[in-house]
Structures are given as C-alpha cells and as structure tokens.
Design an enzyme around this catalytic site. Structure first.
Site, PDB file in Angstrom:
ATOM      1  N   ARG A  88      -7.735  12.732  12.967  1.00 48.80           N
ATOM      2  CA  ARG A  88      -6.300  12.417  13.063  1.00 48.80           C
ATOM      3  C   ARG A  88      -5.448  13.691  12.978  1.00 48.80           C
ATOM      4  NH1 ARG A  88      -5.152   7.191   9.433  1.00 48.80           N
ATOM      5  NH2 ARG A  88      -3.118   7.457  10.401  1.00 48.80           N
ATOM      6  N   ASP A 143       2.599  -0.826  12.013  1.00 50.20           N
ATOM      7  CA  ASP A 143       1.320  -1.377  11.540  1.00 50.20           C
ATOM      8  C   ASP A 143       1.114  -2.830  11.963  1.00 50.20           C
ATOM      9  OD1 ASP A 143       0.672   1.034  10.400  1.00 50.20           O
ATOM     10  OD2 ASP A 143       1.448   0.503   8.426  1.00 50.20           O
ATOM     11  N   SER A 155       7.773   9.548  11.696  1.00 49.72           N
ATOM     12  CA  SER A 155       6.585   9.303  10.890  1.00 49.72           C
ATOM     13  C   SER A 155       6.942   9.390   9.415  1.00 49.72           C
ATOM     14  CB  SER A 155       5.492  10.330  11.208  1.00 49.72           C
ATOM     15  OG  SER A 155       4.523  10.336  10.170  1.00 49.72           O
ATOM     16  N   LYS A 178       0.843  -1.210   0.000  1.00 48.57           N
ATOM     17  CA  LYS A 178       0.000   0.000   0.000  1.00 48.57           C
ATOM     18  C   LYS A 178       0.875   1.257   0.000  1.00 48.57           C
ATOM     19  CE  LYS A 178      -2.645   0.978   3.785  1.00 48.57           C
ATOM     20  NZ  LYS A 178      -2.421   2.359   4.242  1.00 48.57           N
ATOM     21  N   ARG A 182      -5.701   2.272  18.367  1.00 45.47           N
ATOM     22  CA  ARG A 182      -5.441   0.825  18.295  1.00 45.47           C
ATOM     23  C   ARG A 182      -5.131   0.207  19.657  1.00 45.47           C
ATOM     24  NH1 ARG A 182      -2.491   0.629  12.338  1.00 45.47           N
ATOM     25  NH2 ARG A 182      -4.470   0.677  11.223  1.00 45.47           N
ATOM     26  N   LYS A 190      -4.077   6.229  14.892  1.00 47.04           N
ATOM     27  CA  LYS A 190      -4.237   5.509  13.615  1.00 47.04           C
ATOM     28  C   LYS A 190      -5.714   5.495  13.232  1.00 47.04           C
ATOM     29  CE  LYS A 190       0.084   4.716  12.935  1.00 47.04           C
ATOM     30  NZ  LYS A 190       0.752   5.390  11.834  1.00 47.04           N
TER      31      LYS A 190
HETATM   32  C1  S3P Z   1       2.690   4.916   6.211  1.00 45.74           C
HETATM   33  C2  S3P Z   1       3.339   5.278   7.363  1.00 45.74           C
HETATM   34  C3  S3P Z   1       2.915   4.871   8.710  1.00 45.74           C
HETATM   35  C4  S3P Z   1       1.912   3.722   8.667  1.00 45.74           C
HETATM   36  C5  S3P Z   1       0.873   3.890   7.599  1.00 45.74           C
HETATM   37  C6  S3P Z   1       1.519   4.031   6.231  1.00 45.74           C
HETATM   38  C7  S3P Z   1       3.214   5.389   4.926  1.00 45.74           C
HETATM   39  O1  S3P Z   1       2.305   5.973   9.359  1.00 45.74           O
HETATM   40  O2  S3P Z   1       1.286   3.562   9.916  1.00 45.74           O
HETATM   41  O3  S3P Z   1       0.011   2.769   7.574  1.00 45.74           O
HETATM   42  O4  S3P Z   1       2.821   4.862   3.873  1.00 45.74           O
HETATM   43  O5  S3P Z   1       4.037   6.315   4.938  1.00 45.74           O
HETATM   44  P1  S3P Z   1       3.199   7.048  10.153  1.00 45.74           P
HETATM   45  O6  S3P Z   1       4.293   7.406   9.250  1.00 45.74           O
HETATM   46  O7  S3P Z   1       2.319   8.227  10.421  1.00 45.74           O
HETATM   47  O8  S3P Z   1       3.627   6.365  11.412  1.00 45.74           O
END
Ligand code: S3P
Length: 426
Positions: free
Chosen positions: A121, A312, A164, A21, A343, A339
C-alpha cells in the site's frame, strides 16, 4: 476458514456493534501521548486495533483491560521509548499511517512494517509530507517497511493530493510536535475523528471548510472515552435488513459523524426505510440508534465528491446496487484500488461469479439491476470488507454461498458471522 452462508428468510432483531475502528485507534494513540490515564469503553476488539495496542506497548505504553474497559497509561508527548525490534501493524493501514506521524515527532529511530498487503500500500503519501516537516523516512520505493528518524520537526502548510483521513491524521499528529501551526488542506473533507478527539484531549484545533490547523499543546490530558458502534460495520447489517424481505432491525448506539454518513444518505435516496432515533453527542461525536426495514431499491447517481465519505461502504453499496432498479454508476473511486485489496477488482470478480451485471472501470463500477444473485464459491481476497459484503450477498443468493478466507472479518468486526446467524434465526 470457509464460511457457508445460506439464503435468509428474515433479518430481524436488535444489535450492538463493536466500537468504531477509526475512533478506537485514535483514542489509544492520543491516550498514549497524553498525560494521565485514559479510560476507554467499547474499544473495538478486532485485529487492527489490536495491532495498535501491541505497537504502543512496544513503545513503552502500559495498556490494561479490566471489566470490559481499556486503560491507557499515557506517557506524555515525549515519553515514548525506543522499541526493541520493528513495530508490526499486521493488516492495519490506519495504524501504520497515524503512528508514523507520532513517531516522526520522537527523538529516536523506529522501523515499522506490516503484512503483505501493507507492504504493497502507498506510503509516499505520508513519507513525502513528513520529510517536508524534517523527519527522515527511509523506505525502498516508499513502501513499508519504513525507517523513521524523527524529532526537531518544523510545521508545514500542506495540500493533500487525495482526500485521506489517514494522511491528514498522520500530519495532524506530527503537527503536535513543532513550534508553530501545521495546516492541512484536503480536496474534500474526509472523516474528522482525529480533529474531534484531539480537541477532547485539550489540543487547540481550528477548522475551516476542508482545512484544519493544529499547534503544539502544552500537554494533552487523559480522558474517559466511550466509543460508539462502528457505522462501517453497521452498513453490512443495514444492507441485510434492506435486502431480506420482511426484516426489521435496530442497531443501537452507532456513530453518525457527518463525514461518515454519505452511505445512509444514499440509501435514503435509493428508497430504503431508515430512521435515526435517540440522537446524542458523546465525546464530541454524534451517536444514534438506527432503525431499518426492508424495501425495494432504485439506482442512484454517485458524485465523486461523496466518495471520501463512504469510502469503506462501496463494497456493500455494490451489492445493494445489484438489487436496485436501473444503472448505478460509481466513479472517482480509484482510491479503492489501494485498500486491503484492490476493491474494484475484488468486487467485480465476485459479483461476476454471482452472475450480476457489472463493469469495472479505471475509477469505479457500473452495475445494472435488479438481477437475482447466483450462489457461488467466492474469495475474500484477505479483505475484511469484501468478506462481509459477500456474506450479505449470500443471504439473498439462490442457495449456499461459500466464502474462502472469511476469517479476515475479525480485522474490524469480530463476531460478525455469529451475529449474522442470530439475526437470520439460524
Ligand atoms: C480510515 C480512513 C480511510 C478508511 C480506513 C480508515 C481512518 O482511509 O478507508 O478504513 O481511520 O482514518 P483513507 O483515509 O486512506 O481513505
């Protein structure tokens, strides 16, 4: 939708998973601001990636599907057009945060919003640094909907308060627009798919430790991209094979980017039988087949530093911990409260219903195992990873488990329940 899950006697076979994804979002967005066509194989077909496609189409990007491939006709760094009406990201945090970085570089104003969960969020984490770069971001309490007026950015040197990948990526994408070097530093290095994908498209990226620099490229060039299977979806199938006795599972062509594999390392420490075979590199991302058989587990100590690299996977890790011998302590995971659902709360409520021994702390969970799980009627809290984690818990419960609002699994892993049924032989 109510999903019924039955105790499984085996969990065996071969599976190929939907495309990653995170990488799918990036291939589409970077393809959209590149010059020429980007051809993508195995794009994730879930609802979140679909949200990115529909936002990009509203920004004037032509995206077509043909014979299982997706073609993105890039418009160049400054070729996006002002959308009519607000962009809607549905449930997708990655779409709103990454796309905001690109929108901050455009000369027009855009409104961007999402569903109820998205509107709760935190967006200050992107709004504040984007404002420092010169974008105008209007949002009540720094929550979506966001009104973004971009253009004329200046580069920044920014230290992220929390690790993040979404925030880092937002700033790296905005950093493609001003003259000069934008530098982002993280407390712990989060997933680096944006950095890797930008390099594939021809941007100059410099990495040092948990810092990364980007500068305005002359242009980005369309590419042929093949997306590996999603390790975060693989985690549910791996857990099922570990937990259901007598199982043997092969998951083909999974992304094993080292910023994502902490879950696999941890499972190894817990005593799981895991092997990676056929390791290769595709479009600057490592990929492998994962072989897994069932095993007995022991508890592990998780250090807060590893949380960003299995962010995740914590819901499914909690299910595994209920079957591990000893006390598993997860701390430093307060990000989980922001999230698709809170969670830490969702996991605790559902696991308590299943009679597991679990304690919720402000920044984590304490789980004592092994204890048999009792079947119950559970909720997904409209969170795909909660729905899928408890579907796996249902495979080892004593009788039929019901998951309410289970259809949200489609956000990242369409076909999840069908594959579960196939591998259990149901
Ligand atoms: C993601 C980063 C993560 C993850 C999310 C997808 C991404 O979030 O939890 O499902 O594609 O950059 P954070 O970067 O906010 O922790």
């Amino acid at each position: 939708m109510k999903q019924r899950i039955y105790p499984a006697r085996r969990f065996s076979g071969k599976i190929k998973l939907p495309g990653d994804k995170s990488i799918s979002h990036r291939a589409l967005m970077i393809g959209a601001i590149a010059e020429g066509t980007t051809e993508i194989a195995n794009l994730n077909s879930g609802a979140d990636v679909h949200s990115t496609i529909s936002c990009l189409r509203k920004l004037g990007v032509k995206i077509e599907n043909e014979n299982g491939r997706t073609f993105v006709h890039g418009r160049g760094l400054n070729g996006l057009v002002r959308p009519t009406g607000a962009l809607h990201v549905g449930n997708s945090g990655t779409t709103i945060r990454l796309l905001s970085g690109i929108l901050a570089g455009q000369e027009f104003s855009t409104n961007i919003t999402g569903d109820d969960s998205i509107q709760k969020r935190p967006m200050a984490r992107i709004a504040q640094p984007l404002r420092k770069m010169g974008a105008q971001i209007d949002a009540v309490n720094d929550l979506a909907p966001l009104a973004i007026k971009g253009g004329r950015l200046t580069p920044i040197n920014y230290k992220l308060p929390v690790a993040s990948a979404q925030v880092k990526s937002c700033l790296l994408l905005a950093g493609l627009y001003p003259e000069g070097v934008t530098k982002v530093l993280e407390p712990v290095k989060s997933r680096d798919h944006t950095e890797r994908m930008l390099a594939v498209f021809g941007a100059t990226i410099k990495k040092k430790g948990s810092g990364v620099c980007v500068k305005r490229p002359a242009n980005l060039r369309g590419q042929k991209i093949s997306i590996p299977g999603d390790l975060s979806s693989a985690a549910f199938f791996i857990a099922a094979a570990v937990l259901v006795k007598g199982s043997e599972l092969i998951i083909e062509n999974v992304g094993i980017n080292p910023t994502r594999t902490a879950f696999l390392d941890l499972l190894g420490e817990m005593g799981a039988n895991l092997q990676m075979r056929n390791i290769k590199e595709v479009n600057n991302e490592p990929v492998a087949d994962i072989h897994v058989t069932s095993s007995t587990l022991k508890s592990v100590k998780l250090s807060a530093d590893t949380i960003p690299n299995l962010i995740d996977e914590i819901p499914i890790l909690a299910i595994l911990a209920t079957q591990a011998d000893g006390v598993t302590k997860i701390c430093g995971a307060q990000e989980l409260r922001h999230k698709e659902s809170d969670r830490l709360r969702s996991i605790t409520l559902n696991l308590k219903k299943m009679c597991a021994q679990i304690e919720e702390t402000s920044d984590g969970l304490i789980i004592t195992g092994p204890l048999p799980l009792k079947a119950s009627e559970l909720d997904s809290f409209l969170d795909h990873r909660i729905a899928m984690s408890f579907a796996i818990a249902g495979l080892i419960a004593d009788r039929e488990t019901v998951i309410n609002n289970a259809e949200c699994a489609d956000v990242s892993c369409p076909g999840f329940y069908q594959e579960l049924a196939r591998l259990t032989g149901a």
